[in-house]
Design an enzyme around this catalytic site. Structure first.
Site, PDB file in Angstrom:
ATOM      1  N   ASP A 142       0.825  -1.210   0.000  1.00 52.24           N
ATOM      2  CA  ASP A 142       0.000   0.000   0.000  1.00 52.24           C
ATOM      3  C   ASP A 142       0.858   1.258   0.000  1.00 52.24           C
ATOM      4  OD1 ASP A 142      -2.546  -0.780  -0.324  1.00 52.24           O
ATOM      5  OD2 ASP A 142      -3.174  -0.559   1.769  1.00 52.24           O
ATOM      6  N   ASP A 410     -10.694  -7.129  10.703  1.00 51.05           N
ATOM      7  CA  ASP A 410     -10.650  -8.549  11.056  1.00 51.05           C
ATOM      8  C   ASP A 410     -11.831  -8.902  11.961  1.00 51.05           C
ATOM      9  OD1 ASP A 410      -9.529  -6.822  12.897  1.00 51.05           O
ATOM     10  OD2 ASP A 410      -7.825  -8.083  13.384  1.00 51.05           O
TER      11      ASP A 410
HETATM   12  O1  LIG Z   1      -3.779   1.301   4.711  1.00 50.02           O
HETATM   13  C1  LIG Z   1      -3.296   0.306   5.239  1.00 50.02           C
HETATM   14  C2  LIG Z   1      -3.026   0.230   6.627  1.00 50.02           C
HETATM   15  C3  LIG Z   1      -2.457  -0.925   7.135  1.00 50.02           C
HETATM   16  N1  LIG Z   1      -2.146  -1.977   6.343  1.00 50.02           N
HETATM   17  C4  LIG Z   1      -1.509  -3.210   6.910  1.00 50.02           C
HETATM   18  O2  LIG Z   1      -2.293  -3.725   7.963  1.00 50.02           O
HETATM   19  C5  LIG Z   1      -1.465  -4.491   8.823  1.00 50.02           C
HETATM   20  C6  LIG Z   1      -1.794  -4.216  10.276  1.00 50.02           C
HETATM   21  O3  LIG Z   1      -1.419  -2.929  10.606  1.00 50.02           O
HETATM   22  P1  LIG Z   1      -0.620  -2.562  11.930  1.00 50.02           P
HETATM   23  O4  LIG Z   1      -0.213  -1.161  11.813  1.00 50.02           O
HETATM   24  O5  LIG Z   1       0.419  -3.578  12.205  1.00 50.02           O
HETATM   25  O6  LIG Z   1      -1.769  -2.621  12.992  1.00 50.02           O
HETATM   26  P2  LIG Z   1      -1.923  -3.523  14.294  1.00 50.02           P
HETATM   27  O7  LIG Z   1      -2.766  -2.739  15.216  1.00 50.02           O
HETATM   28  O8  LIG Z   1      -0.635  -3.998  14.798  1.00 50.02           O
HETATM   29  O9  LIG Z   1      -2.770  -4.743  13.694  1.00 50.02           O
HETATM   30  C7  LIG Z   1      -3.779  -5.423  14.388  1.00 50.02           C
HETATM   31  O10 LIG Z   1      -5.047  -4.804  14.208  1.00 50.02           O
HETATM   32  C8  LIG Z   1      -5.495  -4.721  12.842  1.00 50.02           C
HETATM   33  C9  LIG Z   1      -6.908  -4.152  12.864  1.00 50.02           C
HETATM   34  O11 LIG Z   1      -6.928  -2.848  13.348  1.00 50.02           O
HETATM   35  C10 LIG Z   1      -5.514  -6.098  12.183  1.00 50.02           C
HETATM   36  O12 LIG Z   1      -5.752  -5.937  10.816  1.00 50.02           O
HETATM   37  C11 LIG Z   1      -4.163  -6.770  12.336  1.00 50.02           C
HETATM   38  O13 LIG Z   1      -4.177  -8.076  11.789  1.00 50.02           O
HETATM   39  C12 LIG Z   1      -3.807  -6.834  13.808  1.00 50.02           C
HETATM   40  O14 LIG Z   1      -2.524  -7.417  13.978  1.00 50.02           O
HETATM   41  C13 LIG Z   1      -0.021  -4.145   8.466  1.00 50.02           C
HETATM   42  O15 LIG Z   1       0.584  -5.240   7.827  1.00 50.02           O
HETATM   43  C14 LIG Z   1      -0.175  -2.959   7.553  1.00 50.02           C
HETATM   44  O16 LIG Z   1       0.844  -2.901   6.614  1.00 50.02           O
HETATM   45  C15 LIG Z   1      -2.415  -1.920   4.971  1.00 50.02           C
HETATM   46  O17 LIG Z   1      -2.123  -2.860   4.238  1.00 50.02           O
HETATM   47  N2  LIG Z   1      -2.987  -0.784   4.457  1.00 50.02           N
END
Ligand SMILES: O=c1ccn([C@@H]2O[C@H](COP(=O)(O)OP(=O)(O)O[C@H]3O[C@H](CO)[C@@H](O)[C@H](O)[C@H]3O)[C@@H](O)[C@H]2O)c(=O)[nH]1
Ligand SMILES: [Mn+2]
Length: 698
Positions: A142, A410
């Site tokens: 992205d 999710d």
């Molecule tokens: O516009 C976006 C924003 C985020 N992501 C991806 O989404 C994932 C999760 O993002 P992260 O910043 O790591 O958020 P976390 O809060 O750590 O993630 C938790 O919370 C998310 C929901 O808010 C779930 O999707 C994830 O699986 C869960 O691990 C990463 O691989 C990002 O690269 C995208 O692909 N596009």
């Protein structure tokens, strides 16, 4: 297939002793709560009629106790029927009979998510113990960053050495970074052999050279995210066919991004991957990973197949979920699957691509099935599927694919899946399957907490509230579990009340808890002690130490006071149309200083005032109440009975907030709380004191 009832692929055991303890706890705790409510109701009624003490503080505390109790009831559904699961991957059918799997990895911002880390996840997925021709790894970028694409080409070159090395020597830690950092110590296989030593040395040098290259290109100015670009799809396919080593298919997808067009964050990225992968490999199963969640167990795909290939489960099993574990500190990750099976073939639904619609049929030949080369037209078609207009006027995100309704995609998507009578399995293997990086500073923790609460409460306050929408569509206990998730952030109200009203009442000589000599005191004591004991027991059962209890209580309080307040407010403002959804990816850059503080268990308070001022003010207020309470108990012994509970509560809050106090008064390092923030907090405490006086004495 060896899958008779005498050789099942998996077993589920009921944990009877835990079940009994949990249910007894629920029973006694519920009785205590009923007694507690009767005390509150009768004292509020008495005060209301006699008018010799204000009843507002009692009423507020009662509201907070009711809210907490309600959330507590919902949370007990997780404990109602505890089970453990065992899998027997050795009983799976032969490789030729295993179904293909697509691995989806998402990355969004090369600055917050360093490409080397992302590539380690990609490489670890390629090294999974699964037939190479049945494994396809897709990376969604992205960030639309050429550096990430370049890093991926390098990653493929390295993987061609890494994967055979892992296979040959049975390497368990298949993520190269984790392997060479020596975090995992169970890879003692063949350490004595000279040949292994030499190979390992060579691979290590190759890895270091790969890591240097990727780090170098990541430092270039072009390593930033691009929010305005057309779709890029690169299939690294020739590599698969013209080499001796069979490698999984590797595909880079950067969907089109336009500033004028909503892109729906991670959901949007996953939906684009769903479409592109349907054309290229069209596997019936998906393994979904975040870019920082590397595969830590090469057998996890096979473990998931133990459930998916069980003929009794398979027709209605939507996904297998693994717990989320962190290599740098501890939580779930999902094997999403069979979502596609629920699709209907309508253009209105799926968009205009004929090829995509054809791919929904069982007999569809995926473009990269077998050894075929990819035609230009097909590549063109994948770009069309990854364009930002593709979803316009279709049901993507509403009725098809991952749902756009909430930033906790999710959570919301799985509610919808479960409401359609699919079910899922939660499997906790002894070796963690996936390892992510958790937040290592307060700022990231609270920002992430705010996003989560906003996403969850958004669902909780909508027509999809699990208690309403889920009640008729899923088992009642399951709807309670979802409702707990969707509503627990609203407990910020209770925590704000409990952090202010009892201490304000103490300062204004109002008693809000039963006297120590009153039998009802024992009820409050019971609730306090038992809930903490149950919490400690839960922590103990996961193998964590007692420190974890203190840590969890502390973080819960800090998050409730800040993240949950702001997140819930955000969700409400979104409903009112005043604010837009936002997804700021969590920072995954490792900062040595930060890591040091984190490992020493010292908080890094470099975060915004918005988070610090409420925390500091509430701790200050309770320090004041505690000191006043102690004075009064020492000099007016006759009051001990009356004010003991409130003084103790302030003491408990101060104890839990001790790091904040330390950050304000004792620390001198960079991670302390700046004096200006302490000043603002003091002003805010004075405001709470004066406004609170009006409120509690009303
Ligand atoms: O516009 C976006 C924003 C985020 N992501 C991806 O989404 C994932 C999760 O993002 P992260 O910043 O790591 O958020 P976390 O809060 O750590 O993630 C938790 O919370 C998310 C929901 O808010 C779930 O999707 C994830 O699986 C869960 O691990 C990463 O691989 C990002 O690269 C995208 O692909 N596009
Ligand atoms: Mn993450």
């Amino acid at each position: 297939m060896m899958n008779s009832s005498s050789h099942p692929l998996h077993l589920c055991h009921l944990k009877k002793s835990n079940l009994i303890i949990n249910r007894l706890y629920i029973l006694f705790h519920s009785i205590a709560l009923i007694l507690l409510f009767s005390f509150r109701i009768s004292s509020i009624l008495t005060l209301f009629h006699s008018k010799n003490q204000p009843f507002i503080p009692h009423l507020l505390i009662f509201i907070s106790e009711l809210t907490l109790s309600f959330i507590w009831i919902l949370s007990q559904s997780f404990l109602w029927r505890p089970v453990t699961r065992t899998v027997f991957p050795e009983r799976l059918p032969g490789d030729d009979q295993l179904p293909p799997i697509d691995v989806f990895i998402c990355t969004a911002d090369p600055r917050a998510e360093p490409p080397l880390g992302v590539m380690n996840t990609v490489i670890s997925a390629m090294a999974l113990n699964y037939p190479a021709e049945k494994l396809s790894v897709y990376l969604s970028d992205d960030g639309g960053c050429p550096v990430t694409l370049e890093a991926m080409r390098e990653a493929l070159k390295f993987a061609k050495m890494w994967v055979p090395f892992c296979n040959k020597y049975g390497v368990k830690t298949i993520c190269p970074e984790a392997y060479f950092s020596g975090r995992e110590v169970d890879d003692e296989v063949m350490v004595d052999s000279y040949e292994f030593g030499a190979e390992q040395h060579r691979i290590k040098e190759e890895y270091e050279s790969f890591a240097r290259k990727v780090t170098k290109i990541s430092e270039s100015e072009t390593c930033i995210s691009n929010k305005d670009h057309s779709a890029v799809v690169e299939v690294m396919v020739e590599e698969r066919t013209h080499d001796q080593v069979k490698m999984p298919l590797l595909v880079y997808v950067s969907r089109e991004k336009r500033t004028s067009h909503p892109h729906h964050f991670k959901d949007g990225a996953l939906n684009a991957l769903l479409r592109v992968s349907n054309l290229l490999s069209n596997s019936p199963y998906i393994l979904g990973l975040d870019c920082d969640m590397y595969c830590n167990d090469k057998n996890s795909a096979r473990q998931a197949m133990c459930f998916h290939l069980d003929p009794n489960l398979s027709p209605s099993l939507a996904f297998v979920q693994f717990p989320q574990t962190f290599h740098n500190a501890s939580k779930h990750d999902i094997y999403e699957s069979t979502l596609r099976c629920t699709f209907k073939e309508l253009k209105q639904c799926f968009g205009t691509s004929n090829e995509f619609i054809r791919s929904l049929y069982k007999k569809y030949n995926a473009k990269l099935d077998g050894e075929k080369d990819l035609f230009d037209e097909s590549l063109q078609e994948t770009k069309h599927l990854a364009s930002c207009e593709y979803e316009d006027g279709t049901k993507w995100g509403n009725e098809v694919g991952f749902r756009y309704f909430s930033v906790a995609e999710d959570f919301f998507t799985s509610i919808i899946i479960h409401c359609r009578h699919w079910f899922s399995v939660y499997h906790i293997p002894s070796r963690p399957s996936f390892m992510g990086s958790c937040t290592t500073n307060l700022n990231d923790l609270l920002i992430q907490g705010t996003r989560w609460s906003a996403g969850l409460v958004e669902v909780g306050l909508s027509r999809f509230c699990p208690l309403i929408y889920g009640a008729s569509r899923m088992p009642i206990l399951q709807s309670f579990c979802y409702a707990w998730l969707a509503l627990f952030p609203t407990c910020f109200i209770s925590l704000w009340i409990l952090a202010t009203i009892p201490s304000l009442s103490l300062l204004n000589e109002i008693t809000v808890y039963p006297k120590v000599t009153n039998p009802f005191f024992l009820v409050f004591l019971y609730v306090f002690v038992l809930s903490n004991l149950q919490h400690i027991r839960e922590i103990h059962s996961t193998g964590a130490s007692l420190h974890e209890w203190k840590h969890e209580q502390r973080v819960w309080m800090m998050k409730a006071i800040t993240s949950h307040l702001y997140g819930s407010t955000h969700a409400i403002m979104e409903k009112l149309g005043v604010k837009e959804a936002n997804f700021l990816p969590t920072n995954k850059v490792i900062n040595e200083d930060e890591v040091k503080l984190h490992q020493m268990g010292i908080y890094n308070f470099q975060t915004s005032r918005m988070f610090l001022v409420p925390l500091c003010s509430l701790v200050t207020l309770n320090v004041l109440a505690f000191v006043v309470g102690i004075f009064r108990m020492v000099f007016h012994k006759e009051f001990i009975d009356e004010i003991f509970t409130q003084t103790f509560l302030s003491f408990y809050i101060v104890l839990m907030g001790y790091p904040v106090l330390e950050g304000m008064m004792l620390r001198k390092d960079k991670g302390r709380i700046a004096p200006t923030v302490s000043c603002y907090s003091l002003i805010f405490s004075v405001f709470i004191l004066s406004f609170g006086k009006l409120l509690v004495t009303y």
